[in-house]
Write a protein that holds these residues in place. Structure first.
Motif, PDB file in Angstrom:
ATOM      1  N   ASN A  52      26.229  24.146  68.521  1.00 42.32           N
ATOM      2  CA  ASN A  52      25.636  22.807  68.469  1.00 42.32           C
ATOM      3  C   ASN A  52      25.458  22.191  67.089  1.00 42.32           C
ATOM      4  O   ASN A  52      25.097  21.022  66.990  1.00 42.32           O
ATOM      5  N   GLY A  53      25.618  22.942  66.017  1.00 40.45           N
ATOM      6  CA  GLY A  53      25.510  22.372  64.682  1.00 40.45           C
ATOM      7  C   GLY A  53      24.246  22.754  63.938  1.00 40.45           C
ATOM      8  O   GLY A  53      23.395  23.489  64.428  1.00 40.45           O
ATOM      9  N   VAL A  54      24.143  22.210  62.722  1.00 42.76           N
ATOM     10  CA  VAL A  54      23.119  22.614  61.764  1.00 42.76           C
ATOM     11  C   VAL A  54      21.689  22.402  62.268  1.00 42.76           C
ATOM     12  O   VAL A  54      20.788  23.148  61.900  1.00 42.76           O
ATOM     13  N   ARG A  55      21.461  21.432  63.116  1.00 41.49           N
ATOM     14  CA  ARG A  55      20.104  21.210  63.626  1.00 41.49           C
ATOM     15  C   ARG A  55      19.625  22.379  64.492  1.00 41.49           C
ATOM     16  O   ARG A  55      18.450  22.493  64.786  1.00 41.49           O
ATOM     17  N   HIS A  56      20.549  23.252  64.864  1.00 48.20           N
ATOM     18  CA  HIS A  56      20.200  24.401  65.704  1.00 48.20           C
ATOM     19  C   HIS A  56      20.227  25.721  64.935  1.00 48.20           C
ATOM     20  O   HIS A  56      20.162  26.785  65.545  1.00 48.20           O
ATOM     21  N   LEU A  57      20.328  25.635  63.603  1.00 49.46           N
ATOM     22  CA  LEU A  57      20.272  26.839  62.777  1.00 49.46           C
ATOM     23  C   LEU A  57      18.855  27.410  62.861  1.00 49.46           C
ATOM     24  O   LEU A  57      17.882  26.692  62.696  1.00 49.46           O
ATOM     25  N   LYS A  58      18.755  28.684  63.169  1.00 50.68           N
ATOM     26  CA  LYS A  58      17.446  29.317  63.351  1.00 50.68           C
ATOM     27  C   LYS A  58      17.022  30.031  62.073  1.00 50.68           C
ATOM     28  O   LYS A  58      17.863  30.514  61.324  1.00 50.68           O
ATOM     29  N   PRO A  59      15.707  30.142  61.876  1.00 44.43           N
ATOM     30  CA  PRO A  59      15.243  30.940  60.739  1.00 44.43           C
ATOM     31  C   PRO A  59      15.719  32.383  60.916  1.00 44.43           C
ATOM     32  O   PRO A  59      15.699  32.914  62.022  1.00 44.43           O
ATOM     33  N   LEU A  60      16.173  32.986  59.839  1.00 40.76           N
ATOM     34  CA  LEU A  60      16.687  34.352  59.909  1.00 40.76           C
ATOM     35  C   LEU A  60      16.466  35.024  58.564  1.00 40.76           C
ATOM     36  O   LEU A  60      16.691  34.410  57.520  1.00 40.76           O
ATOM     37  N   THR A  61      16.023  36.271  58.590  1.00 40.28           N
ATOM     38  CA  THR A  61      15.817  37.013  57.350  1.00 40.28           C
ATOM     39  C   THR A  61      16.769  38.201  57.285  1.00 40.28           C
ATOM     40  O   THR A  61      17.266  38.675  58.303  1.00 40.28           O
ATOM     41  N   LEU A  62      16.991  38.662  56.061  1.00 39.83           N
ATOM     42  CA  LEU A  62      17.819  39.852  55.855  1.00 39.83           C
ATOM     43  C   LEU A  62      17.218  41.040  56.596  1.00 39.83           C
ATOM     44  O   LEU A  62      17.924  41.852  57.172  1.00 39.83           O
ATOM     45  N   ARG A  63      15.888  41.126  56.593  1.00 40.38           N
ATOM     46  CA  ARG A  63      15.210  42.247  57.257  1.00 40.38           C
ATOM     47  C   ARG A  63      15.498  42.274  58.753  1.00 40.38           C
ATOM     48  O   ARG A  63      15.721  43.331  59.328  1.00 40.38           O
ATOM     49  N   GLU A  64      15.506  41.096  59.395  1.00 45.11           N
ATOM     50  CA  GLU A  64      15.783  41.044  60.838  1.00 45.11           C
ATOM     51  C   GLU A  64      17.157  41.632  61.146  1.00 45.11           C
ATOM     52  O   GLU A  64      17.307  42.423  62.076  1.00 45.11           O
ATOM     53  N   VAL A  65      18.151  41.227  60.373  1.00 42.20           N
ATOM     54  CA  VAL A  65      19.510  41.739  60.591  1.00 42.20           C
ATOM     55  C   VAL A  65      19.566  43.227  60.264  1.00 42.20           C
ATOM     56  O   VAL A  65      20.133  44.016  61.018  1.00 42.20           O
ATOM     57  N   ALA A  66      18.949  43.626  59.154  1.00 45.49           N
ATOM     58  CA  ALA A  66      18.951  45.034  58.749  1.00 45.49           C
ATOM     59  C   ALA A  66      18.322  45.904  59.831  1.00 45.49           C
ATOM     60  O   ALA A  66      18.852  46.975  60.167  1.00 45.49           O
ATOM     61  N   ASP A  67      17.217  45.460  60.391  1.00 45.90           N
ATOM     62  CA  ASP A  67      16.553  46.231  61.447  1.00 45.90           C
ATOM     63  C   ASP A  67      17.430  46.343  62.695  1.00 45.90           C
ATOM     64  O   ASP A  67      17.485  47.399  63.322  1.00 45.90           O
ATOM     65  N   GLU A  68      18.103  45.265  63.049  1.00 48.47           N
ATOM     66  CA  GLU A  68      18.954  45.266  64.249  1.00 48.47           C
ATOM     67  C   GLU A  68      20.129  46.232  64.126  1.00 48.47           C
ATOM     68  O   GLU A  68      20.520  46.850  65.101  1.00 48.47           O
ATOM     69  N   ILE A  69      20.713  46.303  62.933  1.00 48.79           N
ATOM     70  CA  ILE A  69      21.912  47.141  62.773  1.00 48.79           C
ATOM     71  C   ILE A  69      21.603  48.469  62.082  1.00 48.79           C
ATOM     72  O   ILE A  69      22.516  49.201  61.709  1.00 48.79           O
ATOM     73  N   ASP A  70      20.307  48.752  61.912  1.00 52.11           N
ATOM     74  CA  ASP A  70      19.850  50.015  61.357  1.00 52.11           C
ATOM     75  C   ASP A  70      20.428  50.280  59.969  1.00 52.11           C
ATOM     76  O   ASP A  70      21.031  51.320  59.707  1.00 52.11           O
ATOM     77  N   MET A  71      20.228  49.305  59.089  1.00 51.08           N
ATOM     78  CA  MET A  71      20.650  49.433  57.693  1.00 51.08           C
ATOM     79  C   MET A  71      19.488  49.017  56.809  1.00 51.08           C
ATOM     80  O   MET A  71      18.524  48.425  57.278  1.00 51.08           O
ATOM     81  N   HIS A  72      19.620  49.264  55.525  1.00 47.32           N
ATOM     82  CA  HIS A  72      18.595  48.827  54.581  1.00 47.32           C
ATOM     83  C   HIS A  72      18.826  47.358  54.241  1.00 47.32           C
ATOM     84  O   HIS A  72      19.966  46.890  54.190  1.00 47.32           O
TER      85      HIS A  72
END
Length: 178
Positions: A52-72
């Motif tokens: 849908n475009g930039v108005r639908h970009l969600k807040p996201l942190t490096l920690r969230e991604v790191a936790d999901e994929i089990d990385m630092h």
């Protein structure tokens, strides 16, 4: 006899080169898999932006991604630096998808800072010389659409996007009409 000793040295050298090549190949393969894991998680988390475009970009942190994929977190940071992803919305640096959260005035889902900047840009692009919006008016318009943001944050974002103040924009629009 000396040819035999040279043969042993050559054999050791070739073995060392093969080990180094094997190590390099494994390292490159691991790097590619890590980049793919991070990119896949970004796509999963930012699916609505991609559709849908930039108005639908969600807040996201490096920690969230790191936790999901089990990385630092630092590994995810390194992986996303100077790497780009081609999307249906264009080419973006992987770091672009990590954006801070801005509260929803209705208590619902938070907004990404990048999404809010896009909304500010859209509001200003829709101005005429008679309807130039002050930072306070932009705050009110965003609040009506569920974005809780301070006037000083609007000013900061506007400055970062090289958008002049309302007084300057009004002067420029009037000058264009003459």
């Amino acid at each position: 006899v000396s040819a035999h000793k040279g043969g042993e040295k050559d054999k050791a050298y070739v073995t060392e080169c093969l080990q180094t090549a094997s190590w390099l190949t494994k390292g490159l393969d691991q790097r590619a898999r890590t980049i793919l894991k991070v990119a896949a998680e970004i796509v999963k988390k930012q699916d609505s932006f991609l559709v849908n475009g930039v108005r639908h970009l969600k807040p996201l942190t490096l920690r969230e991604v790191a936790d999901e994929i089990d990385m630092h977190e630092s590994s995810v940071s390194r992986v996303t630096s100077n790497k780009y992803m081609m999307t249906p919305r264009g080419l973006f640096e992987l770091k672009y998808f990590f954006t801070t959260a801005i509260a929803n005035s209705g208590g619902g889902e938070e907004h990404s800072a990048e999404s809010v900047r896009a909304q500010i840009r859209a509001l200003i692009d829709g101005e005429s010389s008679k309807t130039v919006l002050s930072d306070d008016a932009i705050v009110a318009a965003l609040k009506a659409s569920g974005v809780e943001i301070a006037r000083r944050t609007i000013a900061k974002y506007r400055d970062a996007m090289a958008i002049p103040s309302s007084v300057q924009r009004r002067r420029e629009l009037r000058a264009q009409q003459r």
